[in-house]
Design a protein around this motif. Structure first.
Motif, PDB file in Angstrom:
ATOM      1  N   VAL A 185       0.852  -1.200   0.000  1.00 10.23           N
ATOM      2  CA  VAL A 185       0.000   0.000   0.000  1.00 10.23           C
ATOM      3  C   VAL A 185       0.885   1.247   0.000  1.00 10.23           C
ATOM      4  CG1 VAL A 185      -1.728   1.295   1.319  1.00 10.23           C
ATOM      5  CG2 VAL A 185      -1.921  -1.184   1.121  1.00 10.23           C
ATOM      6  N   ARG A 186       1.928   1.229   0.833  1.00  7.53           N
ATOM      7  CA  ARG A 186       2.817   2.394   0.929  1.00  7.53           C
ATOM      8  C   ARG A 186       3.457   2.676  -0.434  1.00  7.53           C
ATOM      9  NH1 ARG A 186       5.715   0.488   4.575  1.00  7.53           N
ATOM     10  NH2 ARG A 186       4.529   1.259   6.331  1.00  7.53           N
ATOM     11  N   GLU A 187       3.944   1.637  -1.097  1.00  7.81           N
ATOM     12  CA  GLU A 187       4.632   1.816  -2.386  1.00  7.81           C
ATOM     13  C   GLU A 187       3.683   2.431  -3.425  1.00  7.81           C
ATOM     14  OE1 GLU A 187       5.157  -1.655  -4.857  1.00  7.81           O
ATOM     15  OE2 GLU A 187       7.172  -1.014  -5.453  1.00  7.81           O
ATOM     16  N   ALA A 188       2.463   1.872  -3.500  1.00  9.68           N
ATOM     17  CA  ALA A 188       1.503   2.359  -4.506  1.00  9.68           C
ATOM     18  C   ALA A 188       1.052   3.791  -4.190  1.00  9.68           C
ATOM     19  CB  ALA A 188       0.304   1.414  -4.572  1.00  9.68           C
ATOM     20  N   HIS A 189       0.745   4.059  -2.921  1.00 13.21           N
ATOM     21  CA  HIS A 189       0.241   5.391  -2.557  1.00 13.21           C
ATOM     22  C   HIS A 189       1.314   6.463  -2.720  1.00 13.21           C
ATOM     23  CE1 HIS A 189      -3.912   4.810  -0.866  1.00 13.21           C
ATOM     24  NE2 HIS A 189      -3.548   3.608  -1.256  1.00 13.21           N
ATOM     25  N   ASP A 190       2.554   6.124  -2.394  1.00 12.44           N
ATOM     26  CA  ASP A 190       3.641   7.097  -2.587  1.00 12.44           C
ATOM     27  C   ASP A 190       3.788   7.407  -4.083  1.00 12.44           C
ATOM     28  OD1 ASP A 190       4.113   7.263   0.092  1.00 12.44           O
ATOM     29  OD2 ASP A 190       5.997   6.132   0.077  1.00 12.44           O
ATOM     30  N   ALA A 191       3.709   6.365  -4.905  1.00 14.88           N
ATOM     31  CA  ALA A 191       3.871   6.568  -6.356  1.00 14.88           C
ATOM     32  C   ALA A 191       2.721   7.413  -6.915  1.00 14.88           C
ATOM     33  CB  ALA A 191       3.941   5.217  -7.067  1.00 14.88           C
ATOM     34  N   ILE A 192       1.501   7.132  -6.467  1.00  9.78           N
ATOM     35  CA  ILE A 192       0.334   7.884  -6.961  1.00  9.78           C
ATOM     36  C   ILE A 192       0.417   9.344  -6.504  1.00  9.78           C
ATOM     37  CG2 ILE A 192      -2.189   8.131  -6.746  1.00  9.78           C
ATOM     38  CD1 ILE A 192      -2.286   5.003  -6.568  1.00  9.78           C
ATOM     39  N   ALA A 193       0.746   9.549  -5.227  1.00 10.65           N
ATOM     40  CA  ALA A 193       0.823  10.926  -4.702  1.00 10.65           C
ATOM     41  C   ALA A 193       1.912  11.710  -5.433  1.00 10.65           C
ATOM     42  CB  ALA A 193       1.085  10.893  -3.203  1.00 10.65           C
ATOM     43  N   ALA A 194       3.041  11.073  -5.683  1.00 10.24           N
ATOM     44  CA  ALA A 194       4.141  11.767  -6.388  1.00 10.24           C
ATOM     45  C   ALA A 194       3.721  12.106  -7.814  1.00 10.24           C
ATOM     46  CB  ALA A 194       5.388  10.886  -6.395  1.00 10.24           C
TER      47      ALA A 194
END
Ligand code: PGA
Length: 256
Positions: A185-194
């Protein structure tokens, strides 16, 4: 752990899918508190025909109502479709677009999802634009590419701050009973937010896929998780309420 100042409410959005009766709405009205858990906005996305019933049944409650799909057209000869303005008239403020069940079961493309999001905003709704990889994408290690490609193609390029919400829902976690891991979840959300920050505008990013009261605390604590899109657990007032309560407690403890 969250480390930024929390200014926006944490969104707890239920997706009843093709479920729900007036009786269930009555149960929600009886079992839920009239106020939302501190720091949370609660939303129920319902089959369009029961939206007016929900508005009546939950009039005393701090719960907003949404639809689950809308037409990309404002009106006309589109038998069986529902427009965004019809949803607004029925009492909705939100609408889910591009849920994986619509992408898979009804062959909705990124372009259609993009047009629906655009039509939703024009009609006065906040679209919840869903993206997420299937298990084969993840096994092949191309999940981030798939997610960001969907995001780029499904979000209107003129989106303004506050006009939409993104929901990251790995297809393999939906209805499986097992949510994605905290690292996933952290990996996907960081990528989406960036990606949003660099290419569009910052928007809240929800996680969806088997969110339950007992997984909500750990998931809500993850940076860039701004809320949940909840399917199965949103059909039970105790679970829906529990997810909000647990999220609220997590947010109050975290340094957001
Ligand atoms: P689930 O569904 O919580 O039952 O996995 C999530 C969704 O489909 O939005």
């Amino acid at each position: 752990m969250k480390n930024t100042a929390q200014t926006e409410p944490f969104l707890v959005i239920g997706n009843w899918k093709m479920n729900g009766t007036r009786e269930l709405l009555h149960k929600f009205a009886c079992d839920l508190e009239t106020t939302a858990p501190a720091g949370c906005t609660q939303v129920l996305c319902l089959p369009s025909v029961i939206i007016p019933n929900a508005v009546d049944a939950l009039a005393d409650h701090n719960i907003e109502i949404g639809g689950q799909n809308c037409s990309s057209h404002p009106s006309g000869a589109f038998t069986g479709e529902v427009s965004s303005t019809m949803l607004v008239e029925a009492g909705a403020k939100w609408v889910i677009v591009g849920h994986s069940e619509r992408r898979t079961g009804f062959s909705e493309t990124d372009e259609e999802v993009n047009s629906k999001a655009d039509a939703a905003i024009t009609g006065g709704l906040v679209p919840i634009i869903c993206v997420g990889e299937c298990s084969a994408d993840r096994e092949d290690g191309r999940h981030l590419d798939v997610i960001l490609d969907q995001l780029a193609a499904s979000t209107p390029s003129n989106l303004q701050l506050g006009e939409a919400v993104i929901a990251y829902e790995p297809v393999w976690a939906i209805g499986s009973g097992k949510s994605a891991s905290e690292d996933q979840v952290r990996e996907a959300h960081d990528a989406i937010a960036a990606w949003l920050k660099e290419n569009l505008v910052p928007l809240p990013v929800l996680y969806g896929g088997s969110v339950k009261p007992d997984s909500a605390a750990d998931l809500a604590a993850i940076r860039n998780v701004d809320g949940f899109l909840v399917g199965g657990a949103s059909l039970d007032p105790a679970s829906f309420k529990g997810i909000g309560t647990v999220s609220s407690e997590t947010l109050s403890k975290a340094q957001r």
